[in-house]
Design an enzyme around this catalytic site. Sequence first.
Site, PDB file in Angstrom:
ATOM      1  N   THR A  16      13.561  10.298  66.241  1.00 56.88           N
ATOM      2  CA  THR A  16      14.799  11.063  66.089  1.00 56.88           C
ATOM      3  C   THR A  16      14.928  11.676  64.705  1.00 56.88           C
ATOM      4  OG1 THR A  16      15.929   9.639  67.685  1.00 56.88           O
ATOM      5  CG2 THR A  16      17.322  10.906  66.193  1.00 56.88           C
ATOM      6  N   THR A 114      13.833   4.955  66.202  1.00 61.10           N
ATOM      7  CA  THR A 114      14.545   3.687  66.063  1.00 61.10           C
ATOM      8  C   THR A 114      14.406   2.764  67.269  1.00 61.10           C
ATOM      9  OG1 THR A 114      16.612   4.625  66.935  1.00 61.10           O
ATOM     10  CG2 THR A 114      16.257   4.729  64.541  1.00 61.10           C
ATOM     11  N   ASP A 115      14.129   3.311  68.448  1.00 59.05           N
ATOM     12  CA  ASP A 115      14.166   2.483  69.655  1.00 59.05           C
ATOM     13  C   ASP A 115      13.178   1.325  69.610  1.00 59.05           C
ATOM     14  OD1 ASP A 115      16.168   3.988  70.691  1.00 59.05           O
ATOM     15  OD2 ASP A 115      14.998   4.931  72.283  1.00 59.05           O
TER      16      ASP A 115
END
Length: 348
Positions: A16, A114-115
């Site tokens: 992201t 980030t996931d």
Amino acid sequence: MTTPRPRIAVVGTGGTIAGSSAAADGHHYEAGVFSVDDLTAAVPGLEAVADIVTTTVSSVDSVEMDLGRRVALARALAEILTGSDPAADDEGRRRRSALASLGRVDGVVVTHGTDTMEESAYLLHLVLDTDIPVVLTGAMRPADDPGADGPANLLDAVRVAADPAARGLGVLVVFGGLVHGARDVVKRAASTLDAFSSLHGPLGEIVAGRVHVHAASRRVRGTFPVADLPGTLPRVEMLATHPEQSSLIGRAVVESRPAGLVHVGSGGGNVCAAGITALDEARAAGLAVVRASRTGAGVVGRGDAIDDDAHDWVAAGDLPPGKARVLLALALTRTADTAELQRVFDTH
């Protein structure tokens, strides 16, 4: 006499932080659109903190960051950190010229989605044996969002990578002004900017541009050297069970022939009757079985909720399921003995 600025390598992997809403074609945003040079150029004051060199290893949404990509990232970082290529294959030799041109560095920052950042950070922590700071960071909002958090996180990450206080702490995650250790960091929120926390609290924070380190993890690191890893890590599946679950699901997992299985249990890693049957069948078929908890905090102790000795299972301790999967895959490159696997989980 002027002290030379630290030299920090910023390594892009997508996510992201490099995402774009404008490029999404009707979707929320598309990850990995902007280059790592675009990201560093968008950070005011970065040049006053360190001399920056950049390279890109991948450009993916982190949900696609599988173990193979993580190992490839680890090999690239090992080459940046040591100046030598730990891979003996053609891919490693092709990569050498680009990474060698980066020269000596005092720290490394990896931009990452980030996931699955916590799993990537933990694998790097386990396979990189270096005192040079390696810091992962990312963003909850894409780079062209009016409230993008990537520039602030990247600036903080470079500050930490350049600070002597970060040496010897293993791989770190810097996010939202906090410094997290790779073993304990978890993504706790799906949408807010303060998405990350640590199982036992952060190691430090960045206040008014200064790095403050409070504590360090006592767990071992760097014990699975990336140079010793096989080309492909053993496959480890994850399975959540419930009382009405069909027995066909567990059997399908076993028939797919993984090397190990992490159970995502309730509470303290508890397992319902249907789940016990599925896990016993997996263990009888030769799979290493690890019990973890879906709660995200607390300890799954050996023999606490289930008689692990009777079933020949391993307890994950306080590792979340995703990190337990990473550790089991690495541990299975060395042993399938349950007692030895339990020792690994108790010490890493």
